[in-house]
Write a protein that holds these residues in place. Sequence first.
Motif, PDB file in Angstrom:
ATOM      1  N   GLY A 165      49.415 -27.517 -14.835  1.00 44.06           N
ATOM      2  CA  GLY A 165      50.353 -27.974 -13.825  1.00 44.06           C
ATOM      3  C   GLY A 165      49.889 -27.739 -12.405  1.00 44.06           C
ATOM      4  O   GLY A 165      50.452 -28.316 -11.459  1.00 44.06           O
ATOM      5  N   LEU A 166      48.865 -26.915 -12.221  1.00 45.65           N
ATOM      6  CA  LEU A 166      48.282 -26.670 -10.907  1.00 45.65           C
ATOM      7  C   LEU A 166      46.902 -27.308 -10.769  1.00 45.65           C
ATOM      8  O   LEU A 166      46.193 -27.041  -9.801  1.00 45.65           O
ATOM      9  CB  LEU A 166      48.170 -25.153 -10.665  1.00 45.65           C
ATOM     10  N   SER A 167      46.556 -28.169 -11.723  1.00 46.83           N
ATOM     11  CA  SER A 167      45.187 -28.664 -11.821  1.00 46.83           C
ATOM     12  C   SER A 167      45.009 -30.059 -11.241  1.00 46.83           C
ATOM     13  O   SER A 167      45.885 -30.920 -11.336  1.00 46.83           O
ATOM     14  CB  SER A 167      44.747 -28.685 -13.292  1.00 46.83           C
ATOM     15  N   LEU A 168      43.830 -30.250 -10.667  1.00 45.72           N
ATOM     16  CA  LEU A 168      43.335 -31.571 -10.300  1.00 45.72           C
ATOM     17  C   LEU A 168      42.493 -32.061 -11.466  1.00 45.72           C
ATOM     18  O   LEU A 168      41.516 -31.405 -11.855  1.00 45.72           O
ATOM     19  CB  LEU A 168      42.487 -31.483  -9.029  1.00 45.72           C
ATOM     20  N   VAL A 169      42.863 -33.192 -12.056  1.00 45.23           N
ATOM     21  CA  VAL A 169      42.157 -33.729 -13.217  1.00 45.23           C
ATOM     22  C   VAL A 169      41.696 -35.145 -12.898  1.00 45.23           C
ATOM     23  O   VAL A 169      42.150 -35.758 -11.933  1.00 45.23           O
ATOM     24  CB  VAL A 169      43.040 -33.712 -14.482  1.00 45.23           C
ATOM     25  N   ALA A 170      40.799 -35.662 -13.709  1.00 42.31           N
ATOM     26  CA  ALA A 170      40.213 -36.965 -13.418  1.00 42.31           C
ATOM     27  C   ALA A 170      39.891 -37.718 -14.694  1.00 42.31           C
ATOM     28  O   ALA A 170      39.667 -37.116 -15.753  1.00 42.31           O
ATOM     29  CB  ALA A 170      38.940 -36.793 -12.580  1.00 42.31           C
ATOM     30  N   THR A 171      39.850 -39.040 -14.575  1.00 41.78           N
ATOM     31  CA  THR A 171      39.406 -39.894 -15.679  1.00 41.78           C
ATOM     32  C   THR A 171      38.655 -41.078 -15.108  1.00 41.78           C
ATOM     33  O   THR A 171      38.642 -41.306 -13.885  1.00 41.78           O
ATOM     34  CB  THR A 171      40.589 -40.358 -16.543  1.00 41.78           C
ATOM     35  N   GLY A 196      51.722 -33.994 -16.736  1.00 38.20           N
ATOM     36  CA  GLY A 196      51.252 -32.657 -17.083  1.00 38.20           C
ATOM     37  C   GLY A 196      50.449 -31.947 -16.019  1.00 38.20           C
ATOM     38  O   GLY A 196      50.482 -30.712 -15.937  1.00 38.20           O
ATOM     39  N   ALA A 197      49.709 -32.688 -15.199  1.00 37.24           N
ATOM     40  CA  ALA A 197      48.826 -32.084 -14.205  1.00 37.24           C
ATOM     41  C   ALA A 197      49.407 -32.232 -12.801  1.00 37.24           C
ATOM     42  O   ALA A 197      50.385 -32.951 -12.584  1.00 37.24           O
ATOM     43  CB  ALA A 197      47.445 -32.734 -14.283  1.00 37.24           C
ATOM     44  N   LEU A 198      48.784 -31.565 -11.859  1.00 33.03           N
ATOM     45  CA  LEU A 198      49.244 -31.655 -10.477  1.00 33.03           C
ATOM     46  C   LEU A 198      48.887 -32.996  -9.851  1.00 33.03           C
ATOM     47  O   LEU A 198      49.732 -33.685  -9.280  1.00 33.03           O
ATOM     48  CB  LEU A 198      48.623 -30.519  -9.653  1.00 33.03           C
ATOM     49  N   VAL A 199      47.608 -33.376  -9.972  1.00 28.83           N
ATOM     50  CA  VAL A 199      47.100 -34.617  -9.386  1.00 28.83           C
ATOM     51  C   VAL A 199      46.103 -35.231 -10.353  1.00 28.83           C
ATOM     52  O   VAL A 199      45.306 -34.515 -10.967  1.00 28.83           O
ATOM     53  CB  VAL A 199      46.409 -34.363  -8.025  1.00 28.83           C
ATOM     54  N   VAL A 200      46.138 -36.562 -10.472  1.00 32.75           N
ATOM     55  CA  VAL A 200      45.214 -37.289 -11.342  1.00 32.75           C
ATOM     56  C   VAL A 200      44.367 -38.228 -10.497  1.00 32.75           C
ATOM     57  O   VAL A 200      44.902 -39.044  -9.739  1.00 32.75           O
ATOM     58  CB  VAL A 200      45.970 -38.103 -12.415  1.00 32.75           C
ATOM     59  N   GLY A 216      33.585 -26.597 -10.250  1.00 31.59           N
ATOM     60  CA  GLY A 216      34.879 -25.966 -10.079  1.00 31.59           C
ATOM     61  C   GLY A 216      35.805 -26.681  -9.122  1.00 31.59           C
ATOM     62  O   GLY A 216      36.859 -26.154  -8.757  1.00 31.59           O
ATOM     63  N   ARG A 217      35.465 -27.898  -8.721  1.00 31.07           N
ATOM     64  CA  ARG A 217      36.305 -28.666  -7.801  1.00 31.07           C
ATOM     65  C   ARG A 217      37.397 -29.433  -8.540  1.00 31.07           C
ATOM     66  O   ARG A 217      38.460 -29.704  -7.989  1.00 31.07           O
ATOM     67  CB  ARG A 217      35.448 -29.662  -7.024  1.00 31.07           C
ATOM     68  N   VAL A 218      37.102 -29.861  -9.750  1.00 29.80           N
ATOM     69  CA  VAL A 218      38.031 -30.574 -10.626  1.00 29.80           C
ATOM     70  C   VAL A 218      38.180 -29.733 -11.888  1.00 29.80           C
ATOM     71  O   VAL A 218      37.194 -29.163 -12.382  1.00 29.80           O
ATOM     72  CB  VAL A 218      37.502 -31.986 -10.947  1.00 29.80           C
ATOM     73  N   ASP A 219      39.403 -29.645 -12.399  1.00 26.89           N
ATOM     74  CA  ASP A 219      39.668 -28.735 -13.515  1.00 26.89           C
ATOM     75  C   ASP A 219      39.447 -29.351 -14.891  1.00 26.89           C
ATOM     76  O   ASP A 219      39.196 -28.633 -15.854  1.00 26.89           O
ATOM     77  CB  ASP A 219      41.096 -28.215 -13.410  1.00 26.89           C
ATOM     78  N   ALA A 220      39.567 -30.683 -14.996  1.00 27.51           N
ATOM     79  CA  ALA A 220      39.350 -31.341 -16.286  1.00 27.51           C
ATOM     80  C   ALA A 220      39.025 -32.809 -16.060  1.00 27.51           C
ATOM     81  O   ALA A 220      39.479 -33.420 -15.080  1.00 27.51           O
ATOM     82  CB  ALA A 220      40.581 -31.212 -17.181  1.00 27.51           C
ATOM     83  N   PHE A 221      38.260 -33.356 -16.974  1.00 25.72           N
ATOM     84  CA  PHE A 221      37.924 -34.787 -16.973  1.00 25.72           C
ATOM     85  C   PHE A 221      38.007 -35.281 -18.400  1.00 25.72           C
ATOM     86  O   PHE A 221      37.564 -34.608 -19.330  1.00 25.72           O
ATOM     87  CB  PHE A 221      36.516 -35.029 -16.432  1.00 25.72           C
ATOM     88  N   TRP A 222      38.574 -36.479 -18.578  1.00 25.68           N
ATOM     89  CA  TRP A 222      38.597 -37.083 -19.907  1.00 25.68           C
ATOM     90  C   TRP A 222      38.265 -38.564 -19.796  1.00 25.68           C
ATOM     91  O   TRP A 222      38.402 -39.171 -18.743  1.00 25.68           O
ATOM     92  CB  TRP A 222      39.950 -36.876 -20.587  1.00 25.68           C
ATOM     93  N   ALA A 263      36.583 -29.526 -19.627  1.00 22.88           N
ATOM     94  CA  ALA A 263      37.619 -28.791 -18.905  1.00 22.88           C
ATOM     95  C   ALA A 263      37.213 -27.348 -18.690  1.00 22.88           C
ATOM     96  O   ALA A 263      36.399 -26.783 -19.431  1.00 22.88           O
ATOM     97  CB  ALA A 263      38.945 -28.844 -19.671  1.00 22.88           C
ATOM     98  N   ALA A 264      37.811 -26.746 -17.670  1.00 27.37           N
ATOM     99  CA  ALA A 264      37.734 -25.298 -17.519  1.00 27.37           C
ATOM    100  C   ALA A 264      38.363 -24.655 -18.748  1.00 27.37           C
ATOM    101  O   ALA A 264      39.359 -25.161 -19.279  1.00 27.37           O
ATOM    102  CB  ALA A 264      38.474 -24.880 -16.253  1.00 27.37           C
ATOM    103  N   PRO A 265      37.814 -23.551 -19.230  1.00 30.38           N
ATOM    104  CA  PRO A 265      38.349 -22.940 -20.454  1.00 30.38           C
ATOM    105  C   PRO A 265      39.838 -22.647 -20.389  1.00 30.38           C
ATOM    106  O   PRO A 265      40.548 -22.769 -21.396  1.00 30.38           O
ATOM    107  CB  PRO A 265      37.527 -21.654 -20.585  1.00 30.38           C
ATOM    108  N   GLY A 266      40.340 -22.287 -19.221  1.00 27.31           N
ATOM    109  CA  GLY A 266      41.729 -21.907 -19.092  1.00 27.31           C
ATOM    110  C   GLY A 266      42.728 -23.026 -19.235  1.00 27.31           C
ATOM    111  O   GLY A 266      43.925 -22.766 -19.442  1.00 27.31           O
TER     112      GLY A 266
END
Length: 277
Positions: A165-171, A196-200, A216-222, A263-266
């Motif tokens: 919920g605090l993450s910047l994610v990307a696709t 689910g995420a803060l920003v997509v 570490g700039r983006v928290d997850a990518f799918w 993704a970051a492990p967390g």
Amino acid sequence: MSDSIQSTEIAAPADPASEAELLTQTAEAVRAAGSVLRERFGEVVRHHSRDELMSALAANDDAALDVLRPRLAALRPAARFVADELAGGALPPGEWWVVDPAEGNVNHLHALPEWAVTATLVRDNQPVLTAVHLPLTGETYTARAGAGAYLNGRPLHVSATTDLGLSLVATSQARPDEDEAVVRRIGSSITAMLFGALVVRTSVPATLHLANVAAGRVDAFWQYAGARADLLPGALLVTEAGGRISDAEGRPWTPQSESFLAAAPGVHAEAVATLSR
């Protein structure tokens, strides 16, 4: 390399000393090819048909490959070469150079800055080393199996965040003209992540998003579907920076997989749960 990465197996270097030098030379090769593309960059390249667009894309690819191919061939004469940036699936056994001579080529043609040159040495379908160069910024991302990931020589580490919920994610869109089922799956996954995420972020190319995950700039990518040249460089960068790689349902990822998640492990487990809804 984080021992939390359980979803992709990276080939161990046969000779760390020689492969460290090989990575140095690979980075020099992608920088040389990038200089050619930088000289071609500027105004929007106008096109009025699909044929004109494809011709412009091919011209960029060919200009970079004219520099990249002979340099890589000299570095590893026995390694075969694949430069089809849209191809997926497993490669035959042995060593291969998987390259994208103009990753984000369509951005280059539209005078947008998000493009790069990539080269990845793959051994028996496992990435051994990779170099990703962004000519406009001078950034060169490098990684070698078991030896970490770096940006211009500085070690990279994925985000320490533990809250999607605090993450910047990307696709990213893997390729044009995707199958309708894949397009609809992409759309529903973006909707799920918007909740689910803060920003997509949604843009091409995939490799640059993955470099940002490694940094570490983006928290997850799918991504759904996907191509070897899009995902193998970033998979190695993220893994060596301490991230987790899987498919979107948390299963081990291979080039034959129908989806990809870095993704970051967390936040990996929470990202899997969000994409699996």
